[in-house]
Design an enzyme around this catalytic site. Structure first.
Site, PDB file in Angstrom:
ATOM      1  N   GLU A 267       0.845  -1.197   0.000  1.00 59.34           N
ATOM      2  CA  GLU A 267       0.000   0.000   0.000  1.00 59.34           C
ATOM      3  C   GLU A 267       0.874   1.239   0.000  1.00 59.34           C
ATOM      4  OE1 GLU A 267      -2.889   0.498   3.137  1.00 59.34           O
ATOM      5  OE2 GLU A 267      -3.272  -1.663   3.238  1.00 59.34           O
ATOM      6  N   GLU A 321     -13.727   6.147  -0.889  1.00 57.49           N
ATOM      7  CA  GLU A 321     -14.662   5.285  -0.149  1.00 57.49           C
ATOM      8  C   GLU A 321     -15.375   6.117   0.916  1.00 57.49           C
ATOM      9  OE1 GLU A 321     -12.860   1.242   0.708  1.00 57.49           O
ATOM     10  OE2 GLU A 321     -11.105   2.292  -0.083  1.00 57.49           O
ATOM     11  N   LYS A 324     -15.623   5.154   4.962  1.00 56.44           N
ATOM     12  CA  LYS A 324     -14.458   4.902   5.810  1.00 56.44           C
ATOM     13  C   LYS A 324     -14.485   5.842   7.016  1.00 56.44           C
ATOM     14  CE  LYS A 324     -10.632   3.280   4.633  1.00 56.44           C
ATOM     15  NZ  LYS A 324      -9.237   3.047   4.218  1.00 56.44           N
ATOM     16  N   GLU A 330      -9.129  10.162   4.880  1.00 58.34           N
ATOM     17  CA  GLU A 330      -9.254   8.704   4.790  1.00 58.34           C
ATOM     18  C   GLU A 330     -10.238   8.277   3.708  1.00 58.34           C
ATOM     19  OE1 GLU A 330      -7.854   5.916   6.365  1.00 58.34           O
ATOM     20  OE2 GLU A 330      -6.319   7.367   6.932  1.00 58.34           O
TER      21      GLU A 330
END
Length: 460
Positions: A267, A321, A324, A330
């Protein structure tokens, strides 16, 4: 296609010799860019649409999943895209038992291969931490049990097992040469590294310069021009933070005697939006980081302590997203919006074949010494035949026109071998791209050559 035909003709033999000489004069160019496909959102497109989009509209050839979502795994069938699936942390203690591991493989892997190109199973994510004591104790036994289950299913040759770590496993990371694992982690990491070496699997790290930069080091984190960091111990200079983080991990592994194990970036990424007061959190910075990241990890430059190499890298994340938890940043690490429009451009969208033909060509100034050298993308010497067949399936599934010459009766049908057909298909795909390093990767089975492999009426 690619069914070997028996032939003793001199023309066929000559053709094979010509191809063999071309394949053996290759300049090495590797590197692989993947994405983390997270699903903590309520507005994402259907998995089948996502798989089709990645295959036809992007150069992404690897996808990491954070679970074993059946619909997503099935959606990537027959795409050739390399898929990594993940065992949730709370399942790790159960997987330490061989019977459970065998049933898990039987339920979550065997029904989907080889149609879906599952290449790796990750046992948890950032497991080694104080709050995961039960999972930590079971981590290596679970990895071993899963490997044994894969061996029993004759899948160990194509599917490897690893587990990603955060940089929190380091007790020291600056300067990079002083990289060292936390003392409480070494009793787990030593047997884990022995397992990775024995199974030829990589050590995977979640490496985020975003979480390590300050106002003074923003340029250093974003790969921008900066004064750099000098390591007094090695007399080596660092021009970006990612290299420093990777070399700190390498130094820690070397200290335990495992400097030979490959490191994969599981990641890394940069958010495009956050709190208004956050420094460097905007679409321009995110685009700079990810664009420079791709160029760097596929360039072959390596790092100061690991020169002349590339890094398999997974950008976080595919989508923004919206569910999250945590600060706004984030929820904004995505390369794409849920409608699959890019949040910013980093060069991963595949140019459409028609749009690549200019209506009014601009004059091209010849380079000193003559026109720009033509290059071809060909299989590496010794490339795995199964991998080359997947390359053929990928290219021909993407664009049937690419593969007409290697069908029976076509100018490039003979020699009727997987390697010859893969060479033509892979190069046809490459010539239709912008010819970046990652366009000639094909799971690290391809390399650039300046030797024209054309023969007879078969023109590459």
């Amino acid at each position: 296609m690619a069914k070997l035909l028996a032939s003793s003709s001199s023309s066929t033999v000559s053709t094979i010799l010509l191809l063999a000489s071309a394949f053996n004069i290759l300049g090495v160019l590797e590197g692989s860019i993947g994405v983390n496909y997270g699903t903590v959102a309520d507005n994402l497109p259907p998995p089948a649409q996502v798989a089709h989009f990645l295959l036809e509209s992007t150069i992404i050839n690897r996808v990491r999943l954070f679970d074993t979502n059946t619909e997503i795994i099935q959606a990537f069938a027959h795409t050739g895209i390399a898929i990594t699936i993940t065992v949730p942390n709370d399942l790790i203690p159960h997987l330490a038992k061989l019977g459970f591991a065998q049933e898990w493989v039987k339920s979550n892997v065997q029904p989907y291969v080889p149609a879906t190109n599952i290449v790796r199973i990750l046992v948890g994510n950032e497991v080694i931490s104080p709050e995961n004591k039960l999972s930590v104790a079971s981590l290596v036994p679970a990895m071993k049990a899963l490997h044994t289950a894969l061996v029993g299913a004759s899948l160990d040759h194509r599917i490897k097992i690893s587990t990603p770590h955060s940089l929190g496993i380091l007790s020291s990371s600056s300067p990079p040469s002083t990289g060292k694992f936390r003392q409480d982690t070494t009793r787990i990491l030593k047997p884990l590294l022995r397992f990775l070496r024995a199974t030829n699997s990589p050590f995977m790290i979640n490496s985020y310069p975003f979480f390590g930069f300050s106002a003074d080091t923003l340029d250093y984190a974003l790969f921008r021009p900066n004064s750099g960091v000098f390591d007094e111990n090695t007399k080596l200079s660092y021009t970006n933070m990612l290299d420093g983080q990777l070399d700190a991990v390498f130094s820690a592994m070397k200290l335990l005697g495992f400097s030979d194990i490959e490191i994969v970036i599981a990641e890394t990424g940069w958010p495009s939006q956050g709190e208004s007061s956050q420094l460097g959190v905007d679409a321009e910075s995110a685009a700079q980081y990810n664009r420079n990241l791709m160029q760097h990890v596929t360039s072959g430059a390596g790092t100061p302590l690991m020169p002349n190499r590339t890094f398999e890298t997974y950008i976080f994340a595919l989508f923004n997203e919206d569910l999250k938890p945590g600060p706004p940043s984030e929820r904004n690490f995505g390369l794409f919006q849920p409608d699959m429009t890019p949040v910013y451009d980093i060069g991963i969208l595949r140019p459409k074949a028609k749009s690549s033909i200019p209506t009014s060509p601009a004059p091209v100034s010849p380079r000193p010494g003559g026109p720009k050298e033509k290059i071809w993308c060909l299989p590496k010497t010794g490339a795995d035949v199964e991998a080359l067949q997947r390359n053929i399936d990928y290219v021909c599934g993407l664009e049937a026109e690419y593969c007409k010459p290697i069908q029976e009766g076509g100018e490039c049908f003979l020699p009727n071998t997987v390697k010859a057909h893969a060479a033509f298909a892979m190069n046809a795909y490459y010539q239709g791209t912008e010819k970046n390093g990652y366009d000639c990767d094909f799971e690290q089975t391809a390399a650039i050559s300046n030797v024209d492999p054309s023969y007879g009426n078969c023109k590459y």
